[in-house]
Design a protein around this motif. Structure first.
Motif, PDB file in Angstrom:
ATOM      1  N   ALA A 449       1.138   1.935  -2.638  1.00  0.00           N
ATOM      2  CA  ALA A 449       0.234   1.821  -1.316  1.00  0.00           C
ATOM      3  C   ALA A 449       0.425   3.056  -0.801  1.00  0.00           C
ATOM      4  O   ALA A 449      -0.787   3.669  -0.519  1.00  0.00           O
ATOM      5  CB  ALA A 449       0.660   0.617  -0.599  1.00  0.00           C
ATOM      6  N   ARG A 526       0.493 -17.290   0.283  1.00  0.00           N
ATOM      7  CA  ARG A 526      -0.173 -18.634   0.718  1.00  0.00           C
ATOM      8  C   ARG A 526      -0.577 -19.397  -0.079  1.00  0.00           C
ATOM      9  O   ARG A 526      -0.252 -20.712  -0.064  1.00  0.00           O
ATOM     10  CB  ARG A 526      -1.298 -18.166   1.824  1.00  0.00           C
ATOM     11  N   GLU A 546      -7.448 -23.620   4.010  1.00  0.00           N
ATOM     12  CA  GLU A 546      -7.359 -22.481   4.486  1.00  0.00           C
ATOM     13  C   GLU A 546      -6.458 -21.355   3.580  1.00  0.00           C
ATOM     14  O   GLU A 546      -6.266 -20.282   3.678  1.00  0.00           O
ATOM     15  CB  GLU A 546      -6.944 -22.173   6.152  1.00  0.00           C
ATOM     16  N   VAL A 550     -11.230 -18.463  -2.346  1.00  0.00           N
ATOM     17  CA  VAL A 550     -12.392 -18.840  -1.986  1.00  0.00           C
ATOM     18  C   VAL A 550     -12.851 -20.095  -3.069  1.00  0.00           C
ATOM     19  O   VAL A 550     -13.868 -21.103  -2.628  1.00  0.00           O
ATOM     20  CB  VAL A 550     -13.545 -17.778  -1.852  1.00  0.00           C
ATOM     21  N   ARG A 553     -11.413 -23.306  -2.302  1.00  0.00           N
ATOM     22  CA  ARG A 553     -11.802 -23.782  -0.974  1.00  0.00           C
ATOM     23  C   ARG A 553     -13.337 -24.290  -1.220  1.00  0.00           C
ATOM     24  O   ARG A 553     -13.504 -25.335  -0.499  1.00  0.00           O
ATOM     25  CB  ARG A 553     -11.664 -22.667  -0.195  1.00  0.00           C
TER      26      ARG A 553
ATOM     27  N   PRO B  52     -17.161  -0.805  -2.027  1.00  0.00           N
ATOM     28  CA  PRO B  52     -18.516  -0.032  -2.463  1.00  0.00           C
ATOM     29  C   PRO B  52     -19.347  -1.312  -2.870  1.00  0.00           C
ATOM     30  O   PRO B  52     -20.589  -1.044  -3.009  1.00  0.00           O
ATOM     31  CB  PRO B  52     -18.172   0.827  -3.495  1.00  0.00           C
ATOM     32  N   LYS B  53     -18.841  -2.336  -3.593  1.00  0.00           N
ATOM     33  CA  LYS B  53     -19.770  -3.260  -4.082  1.00  0.00           C
ATOM     34  C   LYS B  53     -20.218  -4.573  -3.074  1.00  0.00           C
ATOM     35  O   LYS B  53     -20.899  -5.500  -3.653  1.00  0.00           O
ATOM     36  CB  LYS B  53     -18.809  -4.016  -5.298  1.00  0.00           C
ATOM     37  N   PRO B  56     -19.594 -11.002   0.647  1.00  0.00           N
ATOM     38  CA  PRO B  56     -19.444 -11.575   1.666  1.00  0.00           C
ATOM     39  C   PRO B  56     -17.895 -11.556   2.106  1.00  0.00           C
ATOM     40  O   PRO B  56     -17.059 -11.407   1.457  1.00  0.00           O
ATOM     41  CB  PRO B  56     -19.777 -13.303   1.440  1.00  0.00           C
ATOM     42  N   GLY B  60     -12.867 -15.218   2.969  1.00  0.00           N
ATOM     43  CA  GLY B  60     -11.347 -14.890   2.664  1.00  0.00           C
ATOM     44  C   GLY B  60     -10.284 -15.511   3.384  1.00  0.00           C
ATOM     45  O   GLY B  60     -10.374 -16.675   4.211  1.00  0.00           O
ATOM     46  N   ILE B  61      -9.053 -15.157   2.982  1.00  0.00           N
ATOM     47  CA  ILE B  61      -7.940 -15.872   3.565  1.00  0.00           C
ATOM     48  C   ILE B  61      -7.465 -15.320   5.029  1.00  0.00           C
ATOM     49  O   ILE B  61      -7.370 -13.807   4.855  1.00  0.00           O
ATOM     50  CB  ILE B  61      -6.936 -16.118   2.418  1.00  0.00           C
ATOM     51  N   VAL B  62      -7.278 -15.961   5.933  1.00  0.00           N
ATOM     52  CA  VAL B  62      -7.099 -15.302   7.379  1.00  0.00           C
ATOM     53  C   VAL B  62      -5.625 -15.565   7.544  1.00  0.00           C
ATOM     54  O   VAL B  62      -4.804 -16.486   7.322  1.00  0.00           O
ATOM     55  CB  VAL B  62      -7.650 -16.279   8.400  1.00  0.00           C
ATOM     56  N   TYR B  68      -7.884 -11.279   4.295  1.00  0.00           N
ATOM     57  CA  TYR B  68      -7.902 -10.709   2.996  1.00  0.00           C
ATOM     58  C   TYR B  68      -9.240 -11.133   2.343  1.00  0.00           C
ATOM     59  O   TYR B  68      -9.809 -12.149   2.169  1.00  0.00           O
ATOM     60  CB  TYR B  68      -6.783 -11.479   2.218  1.00  0.00           C
ATOM     61  N   PRO B  70     -12.453 -12.077   0.208  1.00  0.00           N
ATOM     62  CA  PRO B  70     -12.270 -12.959  -0.733  1.00  0.00           C
ATOM     63  C   PRO B  70     -12.620 -12.597  -2.349  1.00  0.00           C
ATOM     64  O   PRO B  70     -12.278 -12.965  -3.344  1.00  0.00           O
ATOM     65  CB  PRO B  70     -13.440 -13.902  -0.530  1.00  0.00           C
ATOM     66  N   LEU B  71     -13.457 -11.248  -2.186  1.00  0.00           N
ATOM     67  CA  LEU B  71     -13.800 -10.801  -3.730  1.00  0.00           C
ATOM     68  C   LEU B  71     -12.651  -9.718  -4.213  1.00  0.00           C
ATOM     69  O   LEU B  71     -12.519  -9.605  -5.569  1.00  0.00           O
ATOM     70  CB  LEU B  71     -15.276 -10.147  -3.605  1.00  0.00           C
ATOM     71  N   ASP B  73      -9.566  -8.707  -2.235  1.00  0.00           N
ATOM     72  CA  ASP B  73      -8.485  -8.796  -1.674  1.00  0.00           C
ATOM     73  C   ASP B  73      -8.167  -7.532  -0.762  1.00  0.00           C
ATOM     74  O   ASP B  73      -6.869  -7.338  -0.654  1.00  0.00           O
ATOM     75  CB  ASP B  73      -7.256  -8.682  -2.727  1.00  0.00           C
ATOM     76  N   LYS B  75      -7.437  -5.845   2.794  1.00  0.00           N
ATOM     77  CA  LYS B  75      -6.782  -6.327   3.887  1.00  0.00           C
ATOM     78  C   LYS B  75      -7.515  -5.722   5.227  1.00  0.00           C
ATOM     79  O   LYS B  75      -7.424  -4.553   5.102  1.00  0.00           O
ATOM     80  CB  LYS B  75      -5.213  -6.072   4.007  1.00  0.00           C
ATOM     81  N   PRO B  86      -3.858   0.462   1.064  1.00  0.00           N
ATOM     82  CA  PRO B  86      -3.971   1.837   0.472  1.00  0.00           C
ATOM     83  C   PRO B  86      -5.603   1.913   0.448  1.00  0.00           C
ATOM     84  O   PRO B  86      -6.037   3.057  -0.006  1.00  0.00           O
ATOM     85  CB  PRO B  86      -3.513   1.861  -1.060  1.00  0.00           C
ATOM     86  N   ASP B  87      -6.422   0.754   0.885  1.00  0.00           N
ATOM     87  CA  ASP B  87      -7.619   0.935   0.595  1.00  0.00           C
ATOM     88  C   ASP B  87      -8.262   1.495   1.880  1.00  0.00           C
ATOM     89  O   ASP B  87      -7.553   1.439   2.998  1.00  0.00           O
ATOM     90  CB  ASP B  87      -8.413  -0.255   0.620  1.00  0.00           C
TER      91      ASP B  87
END
Lengths: 809, 113
Positions: A449, A526, A546, A550, A553, B52-53, B56, B60-62, B68, B70-71, B73, B75, B86-87
């Motif tokens: 990271a 999770r 949750e 996705v 879910r 970049p892509k 939605p 995502g996971i909250v 996070y 959904p596509l 990951d 954060k 690192p993003d």
């Protein structure tokens, strides 16, 4: 008072130029930097173009520095602009459009061009090199229209291009002048093993063939060789080599040979002008690989910033072929020559080959095929000019084959701080040591990271780990204890044991009681903990929507544009005209973009809008096919004894029965099965988690197969005589995997981790434990229900999850 | 920028939002993902990944005040919209008010991107 900022003009926006700029930015802010690139893209990772072609990455994925980066660092970027000349008198850089930019210092990093064979017809349409994004795009395009391709050149680039084109569905022949592939990197032995493996993957070869002419009118239609034989080809990739791009230097009167001649501080013959990367020639060598450019860039950066630095003395280069499933590595002097002492080990069973070359006792080169786990270590030892000792020999060659026995304990102590560890991102040992000592990082993930090391191809992971071990010393063991994610230091087994011992019921409780660093966990732990809870308490655990990815879910697969794919269940791959009609009607009504037959014998309805999902399920009125789930996907079948003249068992019937029995149950990862009516194996059970092959007296069961990221052939597990026994054994295997598998661990990895014999001992040899496993899975199976039905009967959740709130004002 | 009350629109009752499960609202032509976190807060961000892509974000996971995506990951901090290392990148965030069990989200031409 304003300070004068020196003007640095960089010609070339590729990996060499920009990595040098990155190094300079770390040292100073005194430069006003302008970058010229002739390609219309920001800086990208050229070595990963093979992955773009292969389809595992997109061009966006391989961009190293986006436009924002240039802006953030105050760099003026001109893309799509070619520099033609450096005017030494005026101290200006001149572009093709006649624009002049003044400079104090210039860095030439123009890289190289594809070498196009000077044979008649090489300028025809349909002939490309393999150097940049434009070439890559042309290849992607060609594969859509044309069938037959030829790749001239059996080196690294040629083979990667060929594999990419095969992947894109083309019929590809590699034409090579020599008798051995990659003859500049591999010895004869490794070459022939490589060729055999690539032939298995569908690439054809024409060896020892000299191309004399490219045939065709406007567009290429074939190749004629020196012996007058002809090969049909509608598309030709020239990958015979690269040529340093020295046009600017030549035009400006800078001394050039094959490349731009530089000294040990990367200075050219012109005052204030430097050069790095593939366009340079240092001590008579032009490099065509990535590692040297980082090393050169670092020395250049220090020199240009006035920081003391050791001179550049050349690089020990190593090669790794970037084709999935084919591991080839070579470094240093690898072709046997006089004065070499050879240590070699070839294993035809495991298809591995390892050779280490010594000169007087000193290690000078190595070749690995099939198993390249020692590459990092060998590279390091050869760079260090290490002497072979009995101890080293033991650790490298072991007593078994290819280093099977003794495991490594050598340290990275002797590596210099400037040495590049991660070739993809140009991260040095010094940087890694620095973040460990000064920022207190203790895991590979943290180092990734923070520095980017290990982030791209991952080949340097072993060495990063060794550095970590070396710097932390005794602290390593405790510090490096890696949990299932960054939120905990606990591993899977510990977590499962604690859940059982303490009777923990929800993910929140698990995380609170077991001291998670992030109280609500992350996207890794999770879903994992939610799975473990469901596995432990099949009847009482309330599934946490949750904590699901996705797809699970929403009970459908999300696509990159935010629409979803719906896959209705077709037991054993069998459907009816009525079902097909219904699928067609629903697809039309809800404007499905594509109806696709999947690899698992069913239909993908691609492109359903999120808010339409519940209606689509309702109108299909078929069970969910679980295309999104960590659970049984499909049971692939052949026609079997019902219709096939060879079939000895009813594979369709058995497949449907197994699919009905095990559907919907949560598993650690996705799970696929196949049933074949006879050993012809038309349903391909060798790449399934459980593969079943019918024979005259009963069934043979295979486990741990995988056709995905890391292909693996299934192991023969046992043979059974009756259908009842078959079902029992499948039940026990699935439940054992449920109970002992790590979340997201496929059975291919699970079988290797637990051991085939160990699994047999629990299921085949021990009737008692088999029975208990069967009982536990039966209990768990009683609790499952179809998610589409469930969602249709739960108005409140359905409304909150699928409906878009439109706010009027 | 200070926001007058007029910039806020009622988008639904709190009960219409599940804890830790995002929901999309359409407001002034914008797709906004609304998240109700486990501590009772509500956050609103543009339903478009800064990757970049694109793609939605609502699914995502909250975790706490993080999402996070959904596509890919990534954060993302729900409070600031900042993508975590690192993003890097940023998502547009929108102010939220809670009053009497109602969720109000503000957008204005100034906020819309």
């Amino acid at each position: 008072m304003t300070t004068y900022r020196e003007k640095l003009v960089v010609i070339g926006n590729g990996m060499a130029g920009i990595s040098a700029v990155e190094q300079i930015l770390k040292l100073t802010t005194k430069f006003d930097i302008t970058v010229f690139g002739s390609e219309p893209h920001p800086n990208y990772n050229r070595i990963m173009l093979s992955y773009v072609l292969e389809g595992s990455k997109t061009i966006d994925d391989i961009v190293l520095n986006d436009l924002q980066w240039y802006q953030d660092n105050g760099i003026t970027l001109h893309i799509g602009t070619t520099v033609t000349k450096i005017d030494e008198q005026a101290k200006e850089v001149v572009t093709a459009d006649g624009v002049r930019v003044p400079y104090d210092k210039v860095l030439i990093a123009t890289g190289s061009n594809s070498f196009i064979l000077p044979v008649p017809g090489s300028d025809k349409e349909g002939v490309v090199g393999f150097r940049d994004i434009a070439d890559c795009n042309q290849m992607l395009q060609a594969a859509k229209t044309y069938q037959k391709a030829a790749v001239i050149g059996g080196g690294l680039l040629g083979l990667e291009a060929a594999k990419g084109l095969v992947q894109l569905g083309m019929d590809v022949t590699v034409v090579h002048l020599m008798e051995d592939l990659m003859e500049r990197q591999l010895d004869h032995q490794a070459s022939s093993m490589l060729q055999a493996e690539l032939e298995r993957q569908g690439i054809k070869f024409k060896m020892g063939a000299q191309t004399a002419e490219l045939l065709g009118d406007e567009r290429v239609s074939g190749l004629r060789f020196a012996d007058d034989s002809v090969l049909e080809a509608e598309f030709v990739v020239m990958a015979v080599g690269i040529k340093p791009n020295i046009a600017v230097a030549k035009e400006s009167g800078i001394m050039v040979n094959r490349g731009i001649v530089v000294n040990d501080y990367m200075q050219t013959s012109m005052e204030g002008v430097y050069s790095v990367g593939e366009c340079t020639e240092h001590r008579g060598t032009c490099y065509g690989l990535v590692a040297p450019l980082f090393e050169q860039g670092m020395i250049l950066a220090k020199h240009i910033c006035g920081v003391e630095t050791a001179p550049y003395e050349g690089s020990v280069v190593s090669t790794k072929l970037k084709i999935s499933g084919v591991d080839v590595f070579s470094t240093g002097e690898f072709i046997d020559g006089p004065g070499h002492m050879i240590i070699a080990n070839k294993d035809e069973w495991k298809q591995t080959y390892k050779k280490i070359l010594l000169r007087e006792k000193v290690m000078v080169g190595a070749v690995l095929f099939g198993d390249i786990s020692d590459s990092a270590e060998l590279q390091k030892l050869i760079k260090q000019k290490a002497e072979m000792t009995d101890e080293l020999y033991e650790s490298l060659m072991g007593s078994g084959c290819c280093g099977g026995a003794g495991k490594k304990s050598t340290s990275v102590e002797n590596m210099s701080n400037e040495e590049i560890v991660c070739g993809c991102n140009g991260v040095t040992k010094g940087t890694i040591v620095d973040v460990i000592t000064n920022q207190g990082l203790t895991t590979i993930d943290e180092i990734k990271a923070c520095t980017g090391a290990t982030r791209s191809c991952g080949g340097c992971k072993p060495i990063v780990e060794q550095i970590l071990q070396y710097v932390l010393g005794d602290g390593f063991k405790t510090a490096a204890k890696q949990g299932i994610c960054g939120c905990t230091t606990m591993g899977r087994d510990e977590i499962v044991a604690e859940i059982k011992a303490k009777g923990l019921q929800t993910t929140k409780e698990v995380m609170n009681v077991l001291g998670w660093s992030q109280p609500e966990g992350c996207s890794k732990c999770r879903p994992a903990v939610n799975y473990y809870l469901g596995m432990i308490y099949p009847d009482s655990h309330e599934d946490e929507k949750e904590s699901r990815f996705v797809n699970e879910r929403m009970s459908a697969n999300i696509q990159k544009d935010g629409t979803y794919t719906v896959i209705p269940r077709m037991y054993g791959g069998v459907t009816t005209p009525e079902e097909l009609k219904k699928i067609a009607d629903v697809s039309l009504k809800y404007d499905v973009k594509v109806v696709k037959v999947t690899g698992g014998q069913r239909l993908d309805l691609i492109g359903v809008k999120k808010e339409d999902l519940p209606k689509v399920w309702q109108e299909l009125d078929m069970p969910s096919g679980y295309g999104y789930a960590k659970s049984l996907r499909t049971v692939k079948t052949c026609v079997g004894s019902q219709f096939c003249r060879f079939g000895t068992q009813d594979s369709m019937g058995m497949g449907a029965l197994l699919e009905r029995k095990f559907e919907r149950l949560d598993l650690p990862a996705k799970f696929k099965m196949a049933v074949n009516g006879c050993p012809r194996n038309c349903a391909e059970s060798c790449t399934k988690d459980i593969g079943i092959v019918g024979n005259d007296g009963g069934w043979e069961i295979f486990i741990g197969g995988n056709g995905g990221i890391k292909a693996r052939l299934a192991d023969s597990f046992c043979k059974v005589k009756t259908d009842e026994e078959l079902i029992d054994i499948c039940s026990a295997i699935i439940q054992h995997y449920r109970e002992t598998g790590n979340y997201l661990e496929r059975t291919s990895e699970w079988v290797e981790r637990i051991g085939l014999e160990e699994i047999k001992a629990v299921i085949v040899d021990n009737m008692d434990s088999r029975k208990q496993l069967v009982n536990r899975i039966e209990f768990a199976l009683q609790q499952v229900e179809d998610p589409w039905k469930k969602m249709l009967s739960d108005d409140k959740s359905r409304n909150r999850m699928f409906h878009r709130l439109e706010v009027s004002h | 920028m200070s926001l007058s009350n007029e910039a806020f629109y009622p988008v639904g009752s709190l009960d219409q939002f599940m804890i830790q499960v995002g929901r999309v609202i359409e407001l002034n032509g914008l797709q906004i993902a609304v998240f109700r976190t486990s501590d009772g807060n509500v956050f609103a961000i543009r339903n478009q990944s800064p990757h970049p892509k694109g793609g939605p974000l609502a699914e995502g996971i909250v975790s706490g005040h993080y999402l996070y995506d959904p596509l890919y990951d990534w954060k993302i901090d729900l409070e600031t919209g900042n993508v975590q290392a690192p993003d890097n990148g940023r998502v547009q965030t929108y102010p939220v008010r809670l009053e009497d069990g109602q969720v109000w989200v503000a957008t204005s031409e100034f906020l819309a991107v």
